[in-house]
Scaffold this motif. Structure first.
Motif, mmCIF file in Angstrom:
data_model
loop_
_atom_site.group_PDB
_atom_site.id
_atom_site.type_symbol
_atom_site.label_atom_id
_atom_site.label_comp_id
_atom_site.label_asym_id
_atom_site.label_seq_id
_atom_site.Cartn_x
_atom_site.Cartn_y
_atom_site.Cartn_z
ATOM 1 N N GLN A 1 -10.297 -0.202 -2.282
ATOM 2 C CA GLN A 1 -9.747 -0.907 -3.420
ATOM 3 C C GLN A 1 -8.580 -0.156 -4.038
ATOM 4 O O GLN A 1 -8.475 1.068 -3.935
ATOM 5 N N ARG A 2 -7.731 -0.913 -4.710
ATOM 6 C CA ARG A 2 -6.677 -0.323 -5.532
ATOM 7 C C ARG A 2 -7.288 0.102 -6.873
ATOM 8 O O ARG A 2 -8.400 -0.313 -7.213
ATOM 9 N N ASP B 1 -6.729 -0.972 -9.741
ATOM 10 C CA ASP B 1 -6.996 -2.123 -10.610
ATOM 11 C C ASP B 1 -8.181 -2.949 -10.130
ATOM 12 O O ASP B 1 -8.522 -3.977 -10.738
ATOM 13 N N SER C 1 -8.473 -4.569 -7.188
ATOM 14 C CA SER C 1 -8.153 -5.502 -6.107
ATOM 15 C C SER C 1 -8.353 -4.820 -4.751
ATOM 16 O O SER C 1 -8.233 -3.603 -4.625
#
Length: 314
Positions: free
Chosen positions: A264-265, A267, A269
């Motif tokens: 995941q990033r 943020d 996402s």
């Protein structure tokens, strides 16, 4: 991630099969500092003698009273922090590569982690909040910095700046320590090669001993930082008594191959779904911490002003 284009040198249709890589450099800090036993938990406590006892003559010698003194210990803490990175690679790239892709990636990851440690310890760059300030910052705060541009009336005499009466070596010695090793930027090598003593002999000498530093500077082991750009540093040279810098490892370096993970990033996402996108990833993790006990000494008993490192700045 490593894309097909970025890994093209490892795919058979490429003409060249040779990969020119520098050997991963170990952390200079970890070579010079004192390694403590591995940590068994996230924090290690070290009792350090902060106030020295004092002795007295008995006066008068026959009937005088003996005086009392005290020794004071304070706690220094080593806090383990995690350094980690994940390198995703498509499985098709791995299949098409006629080379050990992981074997080529590991040295680069080790080098990146060692660079992260050195930058955090020496300059405070991206350091965790639980780690001490960088050595350069603390040396400047203690007044153990020498500005090359202001030495000898602005002439910038390098010999005086390092070995002179008010040079970096002297700053360390005035606080009750001796310089046991020094570390300079690689860009300093040419400047140091031209230094001569009063007999016109070079003071930077190549050391031919196996396992030792590449050079000696006025008889002291000298290292050059090959894993750091000059633009990333705030000092040209760091010198001091390295036994007073300690580190401990909570979890040694570990490599893992991930095949089912979702990356995941920050943020939240999804960046990659390894299983769904037919990818794999190499993960490397290490947990370690460092500290500076700064024990009391007889030359400078004031802990707020003494420091065991000095720095040369431009």
């Amino acid at each position: 991630m490593i894309s097909r284009n970025e890994a093209s040198a490892l795919i058979p249709e490429e003409v060249s099969r040779q990969i020119a890589e520098s050997v991963a450099e170990r952390s200079i800090f970890m070579q010079l500092a004192t390694r403590l036993p591995n940590m068994t938990r996230a924090q290690l406590r070290m009792p350090v003698l902060s106030t020295l006892p004092e002795a007295y003559f008995i006066n008068p010698s026959d009937t005088g009273l003996q005086q009392t003194t005290q020794a004071v210990w304070s706690n220094v803490f080593v806090n383990a922090e995690e350094i980690a990175v994940v390198v995703p690679v498509p499985r098709t790239v791995i299949s098409d590569a006629d080379y050990d892709l992981w074997g080529q990636t590991r040295p680069a990851l080790i080098q990146a982690i060692m660079q992260k440690v050195d930058r955090a310890v020496f300059y405070g760059t991206d350091r965790p909040a639980s780690w001490p300030e960088g050595i350069v910052t603390k040396a400047v705060a203690a007044g153990n910095d020498v500005d090359l541009s202001t030495v000898t009336g602005g002439g910038g005499d390098l010999y005086d700046a390092i070995l002179g009466e008010n040079g970096v070596w002297s700053k360390v010695e005035e606080d009750g320590y001796g310089v046991t090793a020094a570390v300079s930027l690689l860009t300093m090598k040419g400047k140091l090669r031209q230094l001569r003593d009063e007999n016109k002999q070079p003071i930077l000498m190549r050391n031919g001993l196996q396992g030792a530093a590449d050079y000696d500077l006025d008889g002291v082991p000298h290292y050059f930082q090959k894993n750091l750009r000059a633009a990333d540093a705030s000092a040209l040279m760091i010198a001091g008594e390295w036994a007073n810098a300690v580190y401990s490892i909570r979890e040694d370096m570990e490599f893992r191959i991930l095949t089912e993970a979702t990356i995941q990033r920050p943020d939240g996402s999804i960046l990659y779904n390894l299983a769904q996108q037919n990818m794999a990833a190499l993960q490397v993790i290490i947990r370690l911490g460092w500290a500076e006990p700064n024990p009391a000494n007889l030359v400078n008993p004031d802990a707020s002003t003494r420091y065991h490192f000095g720095v040369l700045v431009a």
